[in-house]
Design an enzyme around this catalytic site. Structure first.
Site, PDB file in Angstrom:
ATOM      1  N   ASP A  32       6.990  36.739  57.990  1.00 45.87           N
ATOM      2  CA  ASP A  32       6.186  36.384  56.818  1.00 45.87           C
ATOM      3  C   ASP A  32       5.150  37.465  56.555  1.00 45.87           C
ATOM      4  OD1 ASP A  32       7.624  34.138  56.823  1.00 45.87           O
ATOM      5  OD2 ASP A  32       5.961  32.737  57.163  1.00 45.87           O
ATOM      6  N   PHE A  35       6.681  40.401  54.852  1.00 41.59           N
ATOM      7  CA  PHE A  35       6.985  40.014  53.467  1.00 41.59           C
ATOM      8  C   PHE A  35       5.711  40.058  52.620  1.00 41.59           C
ATOM      9  CE2 PHE A  35       7.585  37.056  49.973  1.00 41.59           C
ATOM     10  CZ  PHE A  35       8.883  37.304  49.560  1.00 41.59           C
ATOM     11  N   LEU A  82      25.051  11.060  32.913  1.00 42.18           N
ATOM     12  CA  LEU A  82      26.255  10.591  33.605  1.00 42.18           C
ATOM     13  C   LEU A  82      26.337   9.075  33.564  1.00 42.18           C
ATOM     14  CD1 LEU A  82      26.104  12.716  36.873  1.00 42.18           C
ATOM     15  CD2 LEU A  82      27.822  12.909  35.083  1.00 42.18           C
ATOM     16  N   GLU A 111      29.771  15.675  44.995  1.00 39.79           N
ATOM     17  CA  GLU A 111      28.493  16.349  45.239  1.00 39.79           C
ATOM     18  C   GLU A 111      27.414  15.318  45.465  1.00 39.79           C
ATOM     19  OE1 GLU A 111      27.726  18.521  41.645  1.00 39.79           O
ATOM     20  OE2 GLU A 111      29.686  19.479  41.740  1.00 39.79           O
ATOM     21  N   LYS A 113      23.953  13.592  44.527  1.00 38.11           N
ATOM     22  CA  LYS A 113      23.182  13.444  43.285  1.00 38.11           C
ATOM     23  C   LYS A 113      21.710  13.578  43.657  1.00 38.11           C
ATOM     24  CE  LYS A 113      22.882  10.594  39.152  1.00 38.11           C
ATOM     25  NZ  LYS A 113      21.462  10.654  38.934  1.00 38.11           N
ATOM     26  N   ASP A 115      17.778  13.704  43.234  1.00 36.49           N
ATOM     27  CA  ASP A 115      16.906  12.885  42.403  1.00 36.49           C
ATOM     28  C   ASP A 115      15.616  13.630  42.067  1.00 36.49           C
ATOM     29  OD1 ASP A 115      15.954  10.737  41.042  1.00 36.49           O
ATOM     30  OD2 ASP A 115      15.362   9.599  42.809  1.00 36.49           O
ATOM     31  N   TYR A 223      24.106  22.612  40.249  1.00 34.16           N
ATOM     32  CA  TYR A 223      25.331  21.815  40.266  1.00 34.16           C
ATOM     33  C   TYR A 223      26.304  22.135  39.135  1.00 34.16           C
ATOM     34  CZ  TYR A 223      22.413  18.952  37.178  1.00 34.16           C
ATOM     35  OH  TYR A 223      21.584  18.522  36.186  1.00 34.16           O
ATOM     36  N   LYS A 310      25.799   5.386  42.545  1.00 31.58           N
ATOM     37  CA  LYS A 310      24.421   5.337  43.042  1.00 31.58           C
ATOM     38  C   LYS A 310      24.333   4.489  44.305  1.00 31.58           C
ATOM     39  CE  LYS A 310      21.171   5.524  40.071  1.00 31.58           C
ATOM     40  NZ  LYS A 310      20.075   6.291  39.550  1.00 31.58           N
ATOM     41  N   CYS A 410     -18.892  -6.246  49.707  1.00 31.80           N
ATOM     42  CA  CYS A 410     -20.281  -6.632  49.432  1.00 31.80           C
ATOM     43  C   CYS A 410     -20.388  -7.930  48.637  1.00 31.80           C
ATOM     44  CB  CYS A 410     -21.003  -5.508  48.703  1.00 31.80           C
ATOM     45  SG  CYS A 410     -20.395  -5.245  47.042  1.00 31.80           S
ATOM     46  N   CYS A 425     -15.535  -2.580  41.849  1.00 31.54           N
ATOM     47  CA  CYS A 425     -16.759  -3.204  42.336  1.00 31.54           C
ATOM     48  C   CYS A 425     -17.899  -2.419  41.680  1.00 31.54           C
ATOM     49  CB  CYS A 425     -16.852  -3.087  43.859  1.00 31.54           C
ATOM     50  SG  CYS A 425     -18.515  -3.435  44.449  1.00 31.54           S
ATOM     51  N   CYS A 431     -22.869  -1.166  47.751  1.00 27.13           N
ATOM     52  CA  CYS A 431     -21.637  -1.547  48.452  1.00 27.13           C
ATOM     53  C   CYS A 431     -21.400  -0.566  49.612  1.00 27.13           C
ATOM     54  CB  CYS A 431     -20.477  -1.519  47.461  1.00 27.13           C
ATOM     55  SG  CYS A 431     -18.899  -1.907  48.215  1.00 27.13           S
TER      56      CYS A 431
HETATM   57  S1  IVH Z   1      26.248  16.778  36.666  1.00 28.45           S
HETATM   58  C1  IVH Z   1      27.588  16.357  32.370  1.00 28.45           C
HETATM   59  N1  IVH Z   1      25.695  16.871  39.225  1.00 28.45           N
HETATM   60  O1  IVH Z   1      21.750  13.405  37.341  1.00 28.45           O
HETATM   61  C2  IVH Z   1      27.215  16.320  33.789  1.00 28.45           C
HETATM   62  N2  IVH Z   1      24.083  15.919  37.763  1.00 28.45           N
HETATM   63  O2  IVH Z   1      22.391  11.101  35.634  1.00 28.45           O
HETATM   64  C3  IVH Z   1      25.814  16.637  34.011  1.00 28.45           C
HETATM   65  N3  IVH Z   1      22.017  15.201  38.867  1.00 28.45           N
HETATM   66  O3  IVH Z   1      20.846  14.819  34.252  1.00 28.45           O
HETATM   67  C4  IVH Z   1      25.246  16.349  35.310  1.00 28.45           C
HETATM   68  N4  IVH Z   1      22.582  15.803  40.894  1.00 28.45           N
HETATM   69  O4  IVH Z   1      19.743  15.733  36.345  1.00 28.45           O
HETATM   70  C5  IVH Z   1      25.271  16.498  37.998  1.00 28.45           C
HETATM   71  N5  IVH Z   1      25.315  17.054  41.496  1.00 28.45           N
HETATM   72  C6  IVH Z   1      24.898  16.691  40.290  1.00 28.45           C
HETATM   73  C7  IVH Z   1      23.633  16.109  40.084  1.00 28.45           C
HETATM   74  C8  IVH Z   1      23.252  15.728  38.791  1.00 28.45           C
HETATM   75  C9  IVH Z   1      21.646  15.268  40.144  1.00 28.45           C
HETATM   76  C10 IVH Z   1      21.194  14.611  37.779  1.00 28.45           C
HETATM   77  C11 IVH Z   1      21.107  15.488  36.552  1.00 28.45           C
HETATM   78  C12 IVH Z   1      21.616  14.659  35.405  1.00 28.45           C
HETATM   79  C13 IVH Z   1      21.512  13.273  35.946  1.00 28.45           C
HETATM   80  C14 IVH Z   1      22.569  12.413  35.302  1.00 28.45           C
END
Ligand code: IVH
Length: 668
Positions: A32, A35, A82, A111, A113, A115, A223, A310, A410, A425, A431
């Protein structure tokens, strides 16, 4: 000059490579320290030779104090959402629909998903030119400057097979450890906490100051890639190419052939995701071939070639034993549900947040109720529902929970302001919890830095030696040595530490006062706009809100604070003890009023001084520096390459444009 340019280019190249090793491959090859030294060398050279500045230099990772504005931009390809499902049956239905629709062999890519918040990155000839939020799917906000600070987003792609125009889509996330750290800081300053890393990530992307964004350690996961002349027809292979170009693609992606393989992936990650540094809320299942994706097409909202499965948020059920209330240093009262201990996501849960009165009423909570608790993306579990069936023949059911009417500490009747969800309060002066909380805040390291812990504060308060933080300065050595278990050394150390705090600079004293919503950064902004406490006390709402990043809420809180006689007397006592209530002499000596009342926007790159230096000069001379051109702008200090959007707006608004030399004459 050529030599300098070569030197700058070579350091940039080396730093881009180290960034990739560190943030994408997680395999740093230098320390580090090495860098940071290289980065410093680059920043020094760029400051000395601004003509060689480059928006994609690795130095932009540290952010800049130029206030962002976020113009709206159209997406070339819409950002679709989606279709979601929680049922494995619907995943099989999706698989069968695809099979029928295509009527040929196909492969699936699974893949995680992620969040967070989605982003579209545009690369032209391998260089990052724009980053846009999803917005409404057709149009989003241009957040390029903030995104440039995210370490695992390459500013320049590697390799010679990068298409000329490339749109990269992915998710921006705040890792759990940054999220926890930021919330801890916010809690200390009684600022509202981020509910989950997703809100924290999207809130951060919209911050005006990219230096703060840089400090928040966001990450990206890519993605999707779209564009002309992609390397292959397979989504999976293209993502692997993207990885070679330097983009951060998760190594969890899998190619599958059957629903069984998809379910294996789901089941594996439903457990394993808890060990990831970021939040995931499901998996995304996509058809691999781009031609097949096109053949399946999309509805107006969703692609027909993908679906999101999900994960169910983990739930537990437990009995509500009681509701207790906590008071903070600003008097805000928060309700807490005390539960029969229950295991949730591997930890024992005994308490859950109840937020406020409205949240309690919405649940129609009764003591003894069986309640559902969830953790989801939150750190503190929350109660999502009451099991009403269990209530029917429950002999343990007690009274309906009604929000406390009196302060738990209090006993003062609580107040709830119109349009606010929180109860307070109002007994600020009497207090004990509020008083001790304010003293604890006053002494923190980043405020007055007095080495005294909460137990000692309570001890001194209980003994009647301190009634507020100003009394710390009345403490004498003899007062302390007489206390139980207090030796001479600890008494001397505390007295010394209190004495030393008298030289803490004005902006930190301002932060120490504990004015609601005045955190460290706001205190710094206030101190430079109002160089003494007397000027700040006299400031009107309008003058306060004209300071960058000070909105109505903060301004009103400052006015309310100084309107209370007890706080004014407190400030007076601190003044009498000799605390710093003015900017230091050195800073003040250089102050003039030559630009008084003028609002100046800085744009472009400069020959004689850096942008930061010009900004400081504006403030030093009584002017206001603002980030974007508006009706209130008097001048634009324009360097080379002033942004065309700013130029057009300035011309429309009839704002005067001045060059460096004009400006320097004005403040001569
Ligand atoms: S594909 C048309 N792949 O989920 C396909 N989305 O509910 C577009 N997201 O807006 C999305 N991981 O922000 C895709 N591996 C993944 C994802 C992903 C998270 C989010 C993305 C999207 C939302 C859809």
């Amino acid at each position: 000059m050529e030599k300098i340019k070569e030197k700058i280019d070579s350091i940039r190249k080396v730093l881009h490579e180290h960034n990739y090793n560190y943030y994408v491959l997680s395999q740093p090859v230098i320390s580090d320290f090495e860098f940071d030294s290289l980065m410093k060398e680059l920043i020094d050279l760029e400051t000395e030779y601004p003509e060689f500045r480059d928006p994609n230099s690795p130095s932009v990772r540290v952010g800049s104090d130029i206030s962002n504005n976020f113009p709206q931009v159209n997406h070339r390809y819409p950002m679709l959402s989606l279709q979601n499902t929680y049922s494995e049956g619907e995943v099989t239905d999706f698989f069968n629909r695809v099979k029928k629709g295509l009527n040929e062999e196909f492969e699936i890519v699974c893949e995680l998903k992620y969040d967070g918040t989605s982003i579209s990155l545009i690369y032209e000839k391998g260089s990052l030119v724009r980053a846009v939020t999803r917005g409404d799917g057709r149009m989003g906000d241009d957040v390029t400057d903030n995104v440039r600070t995210i370490r695992n987003i390459p500013l320049i792609l590697k390799g010679d097979d990068v298409p000329d125009y490339l749109e990269v889509r992915g998710e921006i996330l705040m890792p759990w450890n940054s999220f926890e750290q930021i919330n801890k800081e916010r809690e200390e300053q009684e600022e509202p906490l981020f509910a989950n890393p997703r809100n924290a990530a999207s809130g951060t992307l919209k911050l005006l100051d990219s230096r703060v964004v840089a400090s928040r350690r966001l990450e990206s996961y890519i993605y999707n890639i779209t564009g002309d002349n992609l390397p292959t027809d397979s989504h999976y292979d293209n993502l692997n190419h993207a990885l070679k170009w330097g983009l951060n693609v998760s190594d969890s992606i899998r190619r599958c052939k059957s629903p069984e393989e998809i379910f294996d992936f789901i089941n594996y990650w439903n457990v394993e995701r808890k060990n990831l540094p970021v939040t995931t809320d499901g998996i995304v299942i996509k058809v691999d071939s781009l031609i097949q994706q096109r053949n399946l097409g999309s509805t107006s909202k969703f692609p027909r070639w993908a679906i999101a499965y999900k994960f169910n948020a983990e739930q537990a059920i437990s009995r509500l034993e009681s509701v207790t209330y906590q008071v903070g240093r600003t008097g805000a009262v928060t309700p807490v549900a005390n539960l029969e201990p229950v295991i949730l996501s591997g930890t024992t849960v005994k308490r859950a947040s109840l937020y406020n009165e409205d949240a309690i009423n919405a649940l129609d909570l009764h003591i003894g109720d069986m309640v559902y608790v969830e953790k989801g993306g939150e750190i503190i579990p929350k109660i999502t529902a009451v099991n009403l069936e269990a209530r029917q023949d429950n002999f343990m059911i007690g009274d309906k929970v009604r929000f406390a009417s009196k302060c738990p500490d209090c006993g003062t009747p609580l107040v709830r302001n119109e349009d606010e969800a929180a109860h307070y309060c109002p007994n600020t002066e009497g207090c004990p919890t509020q008083i001790k909380g304010r003293i604890e805040h006053f002494v923190t390291r980043r405020a007055m830095n007095i080495t005294i812990g909460p137990e000692t504060i309570t001890l001194l308060y209980d003994k009647g030696l301190i009634k507020d933080a100003s009394n710390l300065y009345n403490l004498k050595f003899e007062d302390l040595v007489g206390l139980e278990r207090w030796g001479e050394t600890s008494a001397r150390n505390l007295i010394d530490s209190i004495e030393k705090s008298k030289s803490v600079p004005y902006e930190r004293v301002l932060f120490a006062l504990g004015i609601r919503f005045v955190g460290e950064t706001v205190a710094q902004k206030l101190a430079s706009a109002f160089p003494s406490i007397d000027l700040l006390i006299q400031a009107t709402l309008e003058q306060l809100t004209s300071v960058e990043e000070i909105g109505n809420r903060i301004a009103q809180s400052i006015i309310d604070f100084f309107a209370k006689p007890e706080f004014m007397e407190f400030v007076q006592r601190l003044k009498d003890h000799g605390l710093q209530f003015e900017l230091s002499e050195d800073i003040l000596a250089a102050k003039t009023e030559k630009l008084k009342g003028l609002s100046i926007v800085i744009s472009g790159t400069f020959k004689h001084h850096s942008r930061d230096e010009y900004k400081a000069m504006i403030l030093q001379n009584g002017g206001k520096n603002s980030g974007s051109v508006s009706k209130k702008t008097d001048y634009i200090l324009a360097g080379e390459n002033m942004g065309p959007a700013k130029l057009e707006k300035a011309q429309k608004q009839g704002v005067k444009i001045i060059c460096e030399e004009d400006f320097l004459k004005m403040i001569e």
